[in-house]
Design an enzyme around this catalytic site. Structure first.
Site, mmCIF file in Angstrom:
data_model
loop_
_atom_site.group_PDB
_atom_site.id
_atom_site.type_symbol
_atom_site.label_atom_id
_atom_site.label_comp_id
_atom_site.label_asym_id
_atom_site.label_seq_id
_atom_site.Cartn_x
_atom_site.Cartn_y
_atom_site.Cartn_z
ATOM 1 N N HIS A 162 0.823 -1.213 0.000
ATOM 2 C CA HIS A 162 0.000 0.000 0.000
ATOM 3 C C HIS A 162 0.855 1.260 0.000
ATOM 4 O O HIS A 162 0.633 2.184 -0.790
ATOM 5 C CB HIS A 162 -0.923 0.010 1.216
ATOM 6 C CG HIS A 162 -1.607 1.321 1.430
ATOM 7 N ND1 HIS A 162 -2.599 1.787 0.598
ATOM 8 C CD2 HIS A 162 -1.427 2.289 2.372
ATOM 9 C CE1 HIS A 162 -2.995 2.975 1.018
ATOM 10 N NE2 HIS A 162 -2.297 3.303 2.084
ATOM 11 N N HIS A 167 1.165 4.739 -2.813
ATOM 12 C CA HIS A 167 1.540 6.136 -2.604
ATOM 13 C C HIS A 167 2.779 6.573 -3.379
ATOM 14 O O HIS A 167 2.812 7.678 -3.921
ATOM 15 C CB HIS A 167 1.746 6.402 -1.114
ATOM 16 C CG HIS A 167 0.473 6.534 -0.349
ATOM 17 N ND1 HIS A 167 -0.385 7.601 -0.490
ATOM 18 C CD2 HIS A 167 -0.105 5.712 0.572
ATOM 19 C CE1 HIS A 167 -1.427 7.455 0.303
ATOM 20 N NE2 HIS A 167 -1.288 6.309 0.957
ATOM 21 N N GLU A 208 -6.386 9.118 -0.852
ATOM 22 C CA GLU A 208 -6.500 7.709 -0.466
ATOM 23 C C GLU A 208 -7.559 6.981 -1.301
ATOM 24 O O GLU A 208 -7.317 5.880 -1.787
ATOM 25 C CB GLU A 208 -6.845 7.567 1.023
ATOM 26 C CG GLU A 208 -5.666 7.753 1.960
ATOM 27 C CD GLU A 208 -4.685 6.587 1.958
ATOM 28 O OE1 GLU A 208 -4.880 5.617 1.208
ATOM 29 O OE2 GLU A 208 -3.704 6.678 2.713
ATOM 30 N N SER A 227 -3.968 0.158 -4.532
ATOM 31 C CA SER A 227 -3.149 -0.882 -3.905
ATOM 32 C C SER A 227 -3.990 -2.061 -3.427
ATOM 33 O O SER A 227 -3.453 -2.995 -2.828
ATOM 34 C CB SER A 227 -2.371 -0.306 -2.716
ATOM 35 O OG SER A 227 -3.257 0.194 -1.724
#
Length: 295
Positions: A162, A167, A208, A227
């Site tokens: 993730h 990111h 997010e 993700s």
């Protein structure tokens, strides 16, 4: 299905200085003593790290590299269909390894020449203000461990998949990286906890779990979606709402399940105009005014 500042696995430091990650009984790795020992050791690397010094190397085993390779391959295929063009450009610019887990130090060294971002290792819980404020300085807190091998497409908490695939690829984009910095500026500027929570919720529903209209299709740019092997297939069927600051800043979400309410930007420019400008200028008073508009 989670937020960086709200890990499910608390960290405890023992009298002898050792670090213990307290996994829940429902965690896939709870009954695996080898995995638990590795989690403790990796958490210890972060606990003892000091900003400005090299990030300690996490010695991954072959089984963990295999999990990374499998998830990377499967996510890449889904990104080709569901990710925004700007995110895919970030993937190409960053060039993460596909067959092994990269070290966080390595990820930062790839990112810094592109957008100035670097990584900081996180053992577990990162206080909300600490997590967001360092974004203004070009730092991103990240875990170093990877999910349990028995469930390669699931994790109950943020792992290196993730934090890096989600990111770092976004942080390799100049435009997305600028938004991360603006979120950090906003967190540093506000003083009240209510205002900080508002800023963090806008981050949640954009960087997010944000989605965007692109080329006549709904695409994802949020790291949480990009993700997640399962969520990336489901997001187009959720309750998709127009980008709305007051709504994003006050909408409740459950971090333990797929997000059923998402907010759509009409374009990247639209996201920058609405959310970027909000983060660039918001303060406690302006957020209080937005909160007052909610019935």
């Amino acid at each position: 299905m989670f937020e960086e500042a709200q890990y499910f696995a608390p960290i405890a430091t023992q009298d002898d200085g050792s670090v213990v990650v307290e996994l829940a009984t429902s965690h896939p790795g709870f009954a695996d003593p080898v995995y638990r020992a590795r989690r403790n050791a990796i958490a210890g690397l972060a606990v003892n790290h000091r900003r400005g010094t090299p990030i300690p190397v996490a010695e991954y085993i072959e089984q963990e590299h295999e999990v990374w390779a499998l998830v990377t391959r499967e996510l890449a295929a889904k990104h080709a269909t569901y990710a925004t063009a700007e995110y895919l450009d970030g993937v190409a610019r960053l060039g993460l390894p596909r067959t092994r887990i990269p070290q966080l130090q390595e990820v930062g060294e790839l990112l810094e020449p592109l957008t100035g971002f670097r990584y900081l290792p996180a053992a577990g819980l990162v206080p909300l203000r600490d997590f967001y404020e360092v974004l203004a300085d070009g730092y991103f807190h990240s875990t170093q461990y990877i999910r349990h091998h028995s469930v390669p497409f699931y994790t109950p908490e943020p792992d290196v998949v993730h934090e890096v695939i989600g990111h770092a690829n976004a942080l390799a984009s100049d435009r997305y990286a600028a938004l991360y910095r603006l979120a950090g500026d906003a967190a540093r500027r506000v003083r009240g906890e209510e205002a900080l929570e508002f800023v963090s919720k806008v981050f949640w529903f954009t960087l997010e779990f944000g989605v965007m209209q692109e080329g006549g299709e709904l695409k994802a740019y949020g790291a949480g979606i990009l993700s997640s092997y399962g969520e990336i297939e489901e997001f187009r069927g959720m309750d998709i709402r127009p980008l709305d600051l007051a709504a994003m800043g006050t909408t409740h979400y459950d971090i333990t399940k797929y997000q059923d309410v998402l907010f759509r930007a009409d374009s990247l420019q639209h996201l920058e105009d609405v959310v970027g400008d909000f983060w660039a200028t918001c303060d406690d008073d302006s957020i209080a005014k937005l909160l007052a508009t909610i019935p």
